[in-house]
Design an enzyme around this catalytic site. Structure first.
Site, PDB file in Angstrom:
ATOM      1  N   ASP A 490     -37.878  20.260 -33.606  1.00  0.00           N
ATOM      2  CA  ASP A 490     -37.072  18.995 -33.073  1.00  0.00           C
ATOM      3  C   ASP A 490     -38.019  17.999 -32.386  1.00  0.00           C
ATOM      4  OD1 ASP A 490     -34.890  17.388 -32.971  1.00  0.00           O
ATOM      5  OD2 ASP A 490     -33.709  18.928 -31.872  1.00  0.00           O
ATOM      6  N   ASP A 555     -27.120  14.779 -36.816  1.00  0.00           N
ATOM      7  CA  ASP A 555     -26.587  15.602 -35.543  1.00  0.00           C
ATOM      8  C   ASP A 555     -24.948  15.407 -35.936  1.00  0.00           C
ATOM      9  OD1 ASP A 555     -28.342  16.894 -34.269  1.00  0.00           O
ATOM     10  OD2 ASP A 555     -28.708  15.450 -32.596  1.00  0.00           O
TER      11      ASP A 555
HETATM   12  C1  GLA Z   1     -30.993  17.335 -31.457  1.00  0.00           C
HETATM   13  C2  GLA Z   1     -30.790  18.297 -32.693  1.00  0.00           C
HETATM   14  C3  GLA Z   1     -29.626  19.356 -32.265  1.00  0.00           C
HETATM   15  C4  GLA Z   1     -30.073  20.372 -31.203  1.00  0.00           C
HETATM   16  C5  GLA Z   1     -30.288  19.456 -30.045  1.00  0.00           C
HETATM   17  C6  GLA Z   1     -30.809  20.594 -28.718  1.00  0.00           C
HETATM   18  O1  GLA Z   1     -30.162  16.721 -30.851  1.00  0.00           O
HETATM   19  O2  GLA Z   1     -30.711  17.569 -33.379  1.00  0.00           O
HETATM   20  O3  GLA Z   1     -29.328  19.781 -33.575  1.00  0.00           O
HETATM   21  O4  GLA Z   1     -31.046  21.083 -31.529  1.00  0.00           O
HETATM   22  O5  GLA Z   1     -31.270  18.535 -30.134  1.00  0.00           O
HETATM   23  O6  GLA Z   1     -30.928  19.686 -27.634  1.00  0.00           O
END
Ligand code: GLA
Length: 741
Positions: A490, A555
């Site tokens: 990420d 997300d």
């Molecule tokens: C990002 C990712 C999510 C999750 C969060 C965790 O927003 O896109 O899927 O993994 O971080 O903090």
């Protein structure tokens, strides 16, 4: 096939359905001749022989417009338009230095043809070094044409790699300074694409967090349209690809459509230039914002690739070429993984930071029971990461969350027959972390200036080799000490204060360091699979996909919003890499409630994942999930490996109907999802594509029951089962299989 006519010094790059031609003109300049779909009936002997060269228009001496279509445009002589390269030389070669005094750096590059060669397996800049094969590893030809400056010891080699079966050309360039002094490069595109005059309808995507891949289609006015990201990752605001066509002359399944996508995850720019003469040029490469490249004596710089092509089958044809190319030539194939992506469970929306050993085991058991194949623990498992305020940078398992370490959970996940994955965000550090307390100078910043935090975090300076080495070691240790099959990598903030020990090179170095760490990890752990994520879909491009297996699309997991996001994503990226989860209702991002059927039908359009809190589902709901997952496994090879047709697009119908079909036409998948519907609105039944007209198809629903039977001919003329009156939230997925009449 690469054809060279020595008499006219003309090159023809011949692909399955298109041709690209250019020529060395009388002065040694490389001039574009044509890029077009091959006319029906053309054979390999049909080429452009170069007798009729390109004549630049409007050469009015005092007010010349630069209409000559150079294959590589340099700042020098006439430069009123966008260039591929702007560079300056600090001195003259020795033999000339005596003749003329310098009054400053020479900002003029004039390139003339020197030589060319055809080579096998040439690689663009930032090509993966992980050593894993792609699905199709067969060799490819690359034409390399070297141009030299008329005065300076400086050369540019233009590279054209051909993937004929997908009509794809990859273009990049290599700069070489063979002089005694550094050459300063101030602007550098990987290539320029000369579109035919008037091809001014441009399709691109824009967005933001949770709103990625919003499609926009516009008519280019005379002037410049910039699509870009000024950042360290690909970005949410735009994505580095375009489609272009003559206005009104292309549609979803017809007409010539040009396309290009950058294989680069750093600071990029696509510049669509529509000249008053009608010429259309699409430049793609490094973003010139804060750009600087110092090419030291003897040094070479190889740019990443601008992946491009032209299809005669509309926007859909362009997408299908990019999809097939990405599936077969871009995505790595790790040993031990099947050709298709597994069904994933991710605990993020189920537990957020409220992780525990017992809680994860409980979720894993339920996930395995409904058919999940890969169980991924998300954020919160390490250091002091009990919220997003602390812990990033400390990649050690938290004893508070996992008192016995991670291995008991991993053992249980494996005992349940699933693979194990884990979330990491390696480029980041929370100021509240041991790493930052030890190395406050390891983050991007300008001394004595504020360090702007976003989500309470700062970005590590990947311009420092010791930081890159530290992060590699931390990840390598984590993977070596645990049976980890998969990491979700990420990157959760945009850059501010890009102060690095690498100076302005950080805009390229950061992405290069991310690539290098991933490649090294994959070399050391060949069974490892990686998902690219950046706050959802902010790191999706053909560069990162050469070293990751899939990406987290957004997300935003709301099924209604996902219909649109995934449709935009499908313009360039294949379903097999597009991770899509079924999550809880009300949806955590939008608060909307949508039926479980819609959530599955939309998520099954990509690589299916489950992100719901399985503890909150009743046994009946879990059984329903299990039914859908079993169905997905039956249709997965078609969705992930088939050709995609966008039968009905949201903007026209308020509903989206898509189809996937295997190349042997034996199986297809039809998927309908209604987002908007008005009373008295009737959508026509979707007309299918790519089937065998003489075959009979049985359409099976997710329970395996036949709901429709028709011939390929009927499906491709009369259309699919009539769902025209169905309202908002209605959806269905049908598996079409050939049967005896
Ligand atoms: C990002 C990712 C999510 C999750 C969060 C965790 O927003 O896109 O899927 O993994 O971080 O903090």
């Amino acid at each position: 096939m690469i054809d060279f006519n020595a008499a006219t010094r003309t090159f023809n790059l011949i692909l399955a359905g298109s041709v690209y031609a250019f020529q060395v003109d009388g002065e040694g300049r490389l001039v574009h001749l044509a890029w077009a779909p091959r006319p029906a009936g053309a054979t390999d002997d049909d080429v452009i022989d170069g007798r009729n060269g390109f004549k630049a228009a409007d050469s009015v001496a005092s007010f010349e417009r630069q209409t000559r279509r150079d294959e590589f445009l340099t700042f020098g002589d006439v430069t009123y338009h966008e260039v591929s390269l702007k560079a300056s030389f600090a001195s003259l070669p020795r033999d000339l230095a005596a003749q003329e005094a310098l009054h400053g750096p020479i900002r003029d590059v004039r390139l003339r043809y020197a030589s060319h060669e055809v080579v096998t397996d040439a690689q663009p800049g930032l090509a993966p070094t992980h050593g894993l094969p792609t699905s199709d590893p067969s060799p490819r030809q690359t034409l390399r044409v070297t141009l030299r400056d008329t005065v300076q010891p400086f050369a540019v080699t233009l590279c054209y790699r051909l993937t004929p079966e997908h009509d794809i050309l990859e273009r990049w360039c290599e700069l070489e300074n063979s002089g005694q002094e550094a050459v300063t490069v101030e602007a550098l595109n990987f290539a320029v694409l000369h579109l035919p005059k008037g091809a001014t309808e441009l399709t691109s995507v824009y967005g933001n967090w949770a709103r990625e891949f919003t499609t926009q289609r516009e008519r280019l006015p005379v002037g410049i349209r910039v699509i870009e990201q000024r950042g360290l990752q690909t970005g949410h605001f735009a994505n580095p690809f375009f489609l272009a066509n003559w206005p009104g002359q292309a549609w979803e399944e017809c007409g010539p459509v040009y396309f290009g996508a950058l294989a680069f995850s750093g600071s990029w720019r696509i510049t669509a230039e529509h000249l008053a003469s009608g010429d259309v040029r699409i430049h793609g490469g490094y973003n010139p914002f804060d750009f600087r490249l110092d090419l030291e004596p003897g040094q070479r710089h190889v740019t990443p690739a601008w992946v491009c092509g032209v299809s005669n089958a509309g926007w859909g044809g362009a997408s299908r070429r990019l999809h097939a190319f990405t599936r077969q030539r871009v995505l790595p194939r790790a040993p031990g993984w099947s050709e298709e992506r597994p069904v994933l469970y991710n605990s993020w929306e189920a537990t957020y930071f409220d992780l525990s050993q017992a809680g994860q085991v409980e979720l894993a058991r339920k996930a395995a029971a409904i058919g999940v194949e890969l169980f991924c623990v998300d954020d919160g498992w390490f250091g002091a990461r009990r919220s997003d305020l602390a812990g990033l940078g400390d990649w050690v398992v938290s004893p508070e969350v996992f008192p016995g370490g991670l291995n008991p959970l991993i053992d249980e996940v494996r005992r349940l027959g699933m693979r194990f994955g884990i979330w990491v965000e390696p480029e980041m550090v929370n100021p509240d972390s041991d790493l930052y307390r030890q190395h406050p100078d390891w983050v991007l910043h300008f001394p004595s200036r504020p360090r702007t935090e976003a989500r309470a975090q700062l970005i590590l300076d990947f311009g420092r080799p010791e930081v890159v080495a530290y992060i590699y070691d931390a990840l390598d240790r984590l993977i070596s000490q645990h049976a980890i099959d998969f990491i979700k990598w990420d990157m959760n903030r945009n850059v501010t204060e890009p102060g690095s020990t690498a100076g302005q090179a950080i805009w390229r170095r950061h992405a290069a360091a991310v690539y290098a760490i991933m490649d090294r990890l994959r070399r050391a752990h060949p069974h490892l699979s990686i998902e690219s994520c950046s706050g959802g879909g902010a790191r999706i491009d053909l560069g990162i996909l050469t070293r990751t297996d899939q990406f987290w699309t957004s997300d935003n997991t709301d099924a209604f919003d996902r219909i649109r996001i995934q449709e935009g994503c499908s313009l360039a990226y294949p379903a097999m890499a597009m991770e899509a989860w079924v999550t809880d209702v009300p949806n955590h991002q939008t608060g909307r409630i949508s039926p479980l059927s819609l959530r599955f039908d939309v998520a099954m359009r990509g690589a299916l994942g489950i992100g719901a809190n399985l503890n909150r589902l009743s046994q009946a709901e879990l059984d329903e999930c299990a039914g859908y997952i079993a169905f997905y496994k039956r249709i997965r090879s078609v969705v992930q490996q088939g050709e995609l047709y966008r039968l009905q697009r949201l903007e026209e119908y308020g509903a989206s109907a898509v189809q996937y079909v295997l190349s042997d036409q034996r199986e297809a998948v039809y998927s309908l999802a209604v987002r908007d519907h008005q009373i008295d609105q009737h959508r026509p039944p979707a007309v299918l594509k790519g089937l065998n007209p003489s075959a009979t198809y049985s359409a099976l629903d997710h329970r395996g029951q036949e709901v429709y039977r028709a011939s390929g001919f009927e499906l491709m003329t009369q259309g699919m089962i009539d769902d025209s009156g169905k309202g908002i939230g209605y959806s269905r997925t049908l598996h079409l299989v050939q049967v005896e009449k």
